[in-house]
Scaffold this motif. Structure first.
Motif, PDB file in Angstrom:
ATOM      1  N   LEU A   1       0.816  -0.982  -0.083  1.00 27.84           N
ATOM      2  CA  LEU A   1      -0.094   0.091   0.102  1.00 27.84           C
ATOM      3  C   LEU A   1       0.830   1.049   0.000  1.00 27.84           C
ATOM      4  CD1 LEU A   1      -2.888  -1.130   2.266  1.00 27.84           C
ATOM      5  CD2 LEU A   1      -2.856  -0.920  -0.157  1.00 27.84           C
ATOM      6  N   PRO A   2       1.981   1.428   0.711  1.00 32.68           N
ATOM      7  CA  PRO A   2       2.815   2.502   0.568  1.00 32.68           C
ATOM      8  C   PRO A   2       3.260   3.058  -0.783  1.00 32.68           C
ATOM      9  CG  PRO A   2       3.234   1.444   2.834  1.00 32.68           C
ATOM     10  CD  PRO A   2       2.400   0.538   1.810  1.00 32.68           C
ATOM     11  N   SER A   3       3.776   1.842  -1.305  1.00 30.82           N
ATOM     12  CA  SER A   3       4.254   2.078  -2.774  1.00 30.82           C
ATOM     13  C   SER A   3       3.299   2.460  -3.737  1.00 30.82           C
ATOM     14  CB  SER A   3       5.198   0.790  -3.250  1.00 30.82           C
ATOM     15  OG  SER A   3       4.150  -0.352  -3.546  1.00 30.82           O
ATOM     16  N   TYR A   4       1.920   1.896  -3.433  1.00 25.10           N
ATOM     17  CA  TYR A   4       0.821   2.047  -4.348  1.00 25.10           C
ATOM     18  C   TYR A   4       0.370   3.563  -4.151  1.00 25.10           C
ATOM     19  CZ  TYR A   4      -3.926   2.079  -6.135  1.00 25.10           C
ATOM     20  OH  TYR A   4      -5.061   2.277  -6.855  1.00 25.10           O
ATOM     21  N   ASN A   5       0.209   4.034  -2.964  1.00 25.49           N
ATOM     22  CA  ASN A   5      -0.312   5.378  -2.832  1.00 25.49           C
ATOM     23  C   ASN A   5       0.853   6.526  -2.963  1.00 25.49           C
ATOM     24  OD1 ASN A   5      -2.700   4.574  -1.429  1.00 25.49           O
ATOM     25  ND2 ASN A   5      -1.810   4.134   0.540  1.00 25.49           N
ATOM     26  N   PHE A   6       2.007   5.975  -2.882  1.00 23.83           N
ATOM     27  CA  PHE A   6       2.823   7.086  -3.345  1.00 23.83           C
ATOM     28  C   PHE A   6       3.299   7.296  -4.810  1.00 23.83           C
ATOM     29  CE2 PHE A   6       7.703   7.549  -4.682  1.00 23.83           C
ATOM     30  CZ  PHE A   6       7.838   8.825  -4.071  1.00 23.83           C
ATOM     31  N   THR A   7       3.158   6.131  -5.391  1.00 23.13           N
ATOM     32  CA  THR A   7       3.154   6.282  -6.803  1.00 23.13           C
ATOM     33  C   THR A   7       1.820   7.055  -7.407  1.00 23.13           C
ATOM     34  OG1 THR A   7       4.286   4.193  -7.069  1.00 23.13           O
ATOM     35  CG2 THR A   7       3.301   4.892  -8.963  1.00 23.13           C
ATOM     36  N   LYS A   8       0.850   6.657  -6.871  1.00 20.51           N
ATOM     37  CA  LYS A   8      -0.444   7.410  -7.233  1.00 20.51           C
ATOM     38  C   LYS A   8      -0.391   8.896  -7.160  1.00 20.51           C
ATOM     39  CE  LYS A   8      -5.539   7.014  -6.408  1.00 20.51           C
ATOM     40  NZ  LYS A   8      -6.724   6.336  -5.648  1.00 20.51           N
ATOM     41  N   ARG A   9       0.182   9.229  -5.786  1.00 19.71           N
ATOM     42  CA  ARG A   9       0.347  10.497  -5.345  1.00 19.71           C
ATOM     43  C   ARG A   9       1.024  11.322  -6.442  1.00 19.71           C
ATOM     44  NH1 ARG A   9       0.891   9.534  -0.632  1.00 19.71           N
ATOM     45  NH2 ARG A   9       2.987   9.584  -0.302  1.00 19.71           N
ATOM     46  N   THR A  10       2.194  10.845  -6.553  1.00 15.08           N
ATOM     47  CA  THR A  10       3.234  11.617  -7.530  1.00 15.08           C
ATOM     48  C   THR A  10       2.582  11.682  -8.888  1.00 15.08           C
ATOM     49  OG1 THR A  10       5.141  10.024  -6.142  1.00 15.08           O
ATOM     50  CG2 THR A  10       5.392  11.148  -8.433  1.00 15.08           C
ATOM     51  N   LEU A  11       1.954  10.571  -9.379  1.00 13.72           N
ATOM     52  CA  LEU A  11       1.566  10.795 -10.679  1.00 13.72           C
ATOM     53  C   LEU A  11       0.369  11.834 -10.567  1.00 13.72           C
ATOM     54  CD1 LEU A  11       0.811   6.974 -11.631  1.00 13.72           C
ATOM     55  CD2 LEU A  11       2.522   8.687 -12.598  1.00 13.72           C
TER      56      LEU A  11
ATOM     57  N   ASP B   1      -8.751   9.727 -10.614  1.00 12.28           N
ATOM     58  CA  ASP B   1      -9.693   8.669 -10.756  1.00 12.28           C
ATOM     59  C   ASP B   1      -9.642   8.050 -12.015  1.00 12.28           C
ATOM     60  OD1 ASP B   1     -10.825   9.324  -8.294  1.00 12.28           O
ATOM     61  OD2 ASP B   1     -12.496  10.791  -9.155  1.00 12.28           O
ATOM     62  N   SER B   2      -8.554   8.060 -12.794  1.00 16.45           N
ATOM     63  CA  SER B   2      -8.425   7.436 -14.103  1.00 16.45           C
ATOM     64  C   SER B   2      -7.860   6.086 -13.792  1.00 16.45           C
ATOM     65  CB  SER B   2      -7.075   8.027 -14.854  1.00 16.45           C
ATOM     66  OG  SER B   2      -6.738   7.329 -15.791  1.00 16.45           O
ATOM     67  N   THR B   3      -8.396   4.780 -14.610  1.00 17.87           N
ATOM     68  CA  THR B   3      -8.307   3.618 -14.466  1.00 17.87           C
ATOM     69  C   THR B   3      -6.646   3.416 -14.728  1.00 17.87           C
ATOM     70  OG1 THR B   3     -10.303   3.026 -15.351  1.00 17.87           O
ATOM     71  CG2 THR B   3      -8.358   1.367 -15.323  1.00 17.87           C
ATOM     72  N   TRP B   4      -6.020   4.265 -15.738  1.00 20.70           N
ATOM     73  CA  TRP B   4      -4.623   4.204 -15.961  1.00 20.70           C
ATOM     74  C   TRP B   4      -3.742   4.694 -14.695  1.00 20.70           C
ATOM     75  CZ3 TRP B   4      -3.277   1.566 -19.886  1.00 20.70           C
ATOM     76  CH2 TRP B   4      -3.793   1.539 -21.115  1.00 20.70           C
ATOM     77  N   THR B   5      -4.294   5.467 -13.874  1.00 20.05           N
ATOM     78  CA  THR B   5      -3.488   5.912 -12.745  1.00 20.05           C
ATOM     79  C   THR B   5      -3.496   4.566 -11.896  1.00 20.05           C
ATOM     80  OG1 THR B   5      -4.450   8.078 -12.961  1.00 20.05           O
ATOM     81  CG2 THR B   5      -3.506   7.621 -10.564  1.00 20.05           C
ATOM     82  N   PHE B   6      -4.608   3.943 -11.500  1.00 18.40           N
ATOM     83  CA  PHE B   6      -4.743   2.629 -10.936  1.00 18.40           C
ATOM     84  C   PHE B   6      -3.747   1.600 -11.451  1.00 18.40           C
ATOM     85  CE2 PHE B   6      -9.444   4.129 -10.353  1.00 18.40           C
ATOM     86  CZ  PHE B   6      -9.095   5.050  -9.385  1.00 18.40           C
ATOM     87  N   LEU B   7      -3.829   1.560 -12.490  1.00 14.49           N
ATOM     88  CA  LEU B   7      -2.835   0.429 -13.366  1.00 14.49           C
ATOM     89  C   LEU B   7      -1.407   0.906 -12.940  1.00 14.49           C
ATOM     90  CD1 LEU B   7      -4.841  -0.247 -16.665  1.00 14.49           C
ATOM     91  CD2 LEU B   7      -4.624  -1.861 -14.680  1.00 14.49           C
ATOM     92  N   ALA B   8      -0.918   1.908 -13.438  1.00 16.84           N
ATOM     93  CA  ALA B   8       0.490   2.338 -13.299  1.00 16.84           C
ATOM     94  C   ALA B   8       0.817   2.163 -11.666  1.00 16.84           C
ATOM     95  CB  ALA B   8       0.579   3.732 -13.853  1.00 16.84           C
ATOM     96  N   SER B   9       0.041   2.855 -10.876  1.00 16.23           N
ATOM     97  CA  SER B   9       0.225   2.543  -9.480  1.00 16.23           C
ATOM     98  C   SER B   9       0.339   1.398  -8.813  1.00 16.23           C
ATOM     99  CB  SER B   9      -0.573   3.522  -8.591  1.00 16.23           C
ATOM    100  OG  SER B   9      -0.901   4.770  -9.008  1.00 16.23           O
ATOM    101  N   SER B  10      -0.519   0.593  -9.213  1.00 19.66           N
ATOM    102  CA  SER B  10      -0.332  -0.995  -8.670  1.00 19.66           C
ATOM    103  C   SER B  10       0.543  -1.800  -9.403  1.00 19.66           C
ATOM    104  CB  SER B  10      -1.795  -1.844  -9.183  1.00 19.66           C
ATOM    105  OG  SER B  10      -2.347  -1.630 -10.318  1.00 19.66           O
TER     106      SER B  10
END
Length: 248
Positions: free
Chosen positions: A121-131, A140-149
């Motif tokens: 979760l930290p790496s997911y949230n960090f990547t999502k927040r950075t993007l 709320d983009s699906t691409w944001t979820f995909l890249a972060s995960s």
């Protein structure tokens, strides 16, 4: 005019609602990733058996898929799926509401789960927040979820793989009865002992036995779980509260 924080509070989900959403997301993910879990486990156990002169049945992860499907069919590739559902619902249903899933299980399971949970979760949230903060992708983009995960899955693999190997070998080792009359592992005292003995016998590569199959399992599993969780929650919120009104 309602403040942004007030709107967010009004659209929050209860613990039970979040648990169900997380459980559904995890069940979808484990259905896709379970064949790779089967391949990973068989590769890990084969590495241990080969130390004692056992015959190597599989050449690589893809060979496991091929031979398992040929000899056992789809049921072989999805072996262990029902308990995997139960585990994922309890673990991820809780973890996608907070840190309560961090220490589920004992001994080797604690080591594996805590190492994976500590970075997922930290790496997911960090990547999502950075993007989002850098304007690369919308929140709320699906691409944001995909890249972060995707980034999260890679981080989980690196940290979890040694403990996952120890978990598989500790769980599958034969047992003996000690002088005190209690049953204990014949090969390893605990997961740390397993990691140390594996390192001495096979080096660092021994810790990463089956890592290709593990990546084929953990990458889609993490991507689908986290992406599906966000999508399901957003869909459920829209169904429950209606679309967000930016003008209100």
């Amino acid at each position: 005019m309602a403040s942004t924080s007030s709107k967010a509070q009004q659209r929050t989900l209860s613990t039970s609602e979040g648990f169900v959403c997380g459980g559904i997301a995890a069940s979808i993910a484990v259905t896709v990733s379970n064949p790779a879990e089967v391949a990973k486990t068989r590769m890990q156990l084969q590495g241990e058996l080969a130390k004692g002169g056992g015959v190597r049945v599989y050449n690589n992860s893809l060979d496991v898929f091929k031979k398992t499907f040929r000899n056992e069919g789809i049921r072989g590739l999805q072996r262990g799926l029902p308990p995997a559902y139960a585990y994922q619902i309890l673990l991820n249903g809780s973890r996608l509401e907070g840190a309560r899933g961090l220490v589920r299980g004992v001994d080797a399971a604690i080591l594996r789960t805590s190492m994976g949970s500590s970075v997922q979760l930290p790496s997911y949230n960090f990547t999502k927040r950075t993007l989002v903060s850098n304007g690369i992708l919308p929140e709320d983009s699906t691409w944001t979820f995909l890249a972060s995960s995707s980034v999260s899955g890679a981080c989980v693999l690196v940290c979890m793989q040694p403990a996952d190997t120890a978990l598989t070998r500790v769980y599958n080792q034969p047992t003996v009865v000690g002088p005190d009359g209690r049953s204990r592992g014949a090969l390893y005292k605990n997961p740390i002992d397993c990691l140390w003995k594996t390192f001495k016998a096979e080096g660092v590569r021994g810790w990463y036995k089956g890592s290709t199959a593990h990546f084929m399992r953990i990458a889609p599993h993490t991507i689908i779980t986290l992406t599906a969780n966000d999508i399901i929650i957003n869909f459920y919120k829209k169904a429950k509260y209606g679309p967000v009104d930016d003008d209100s």
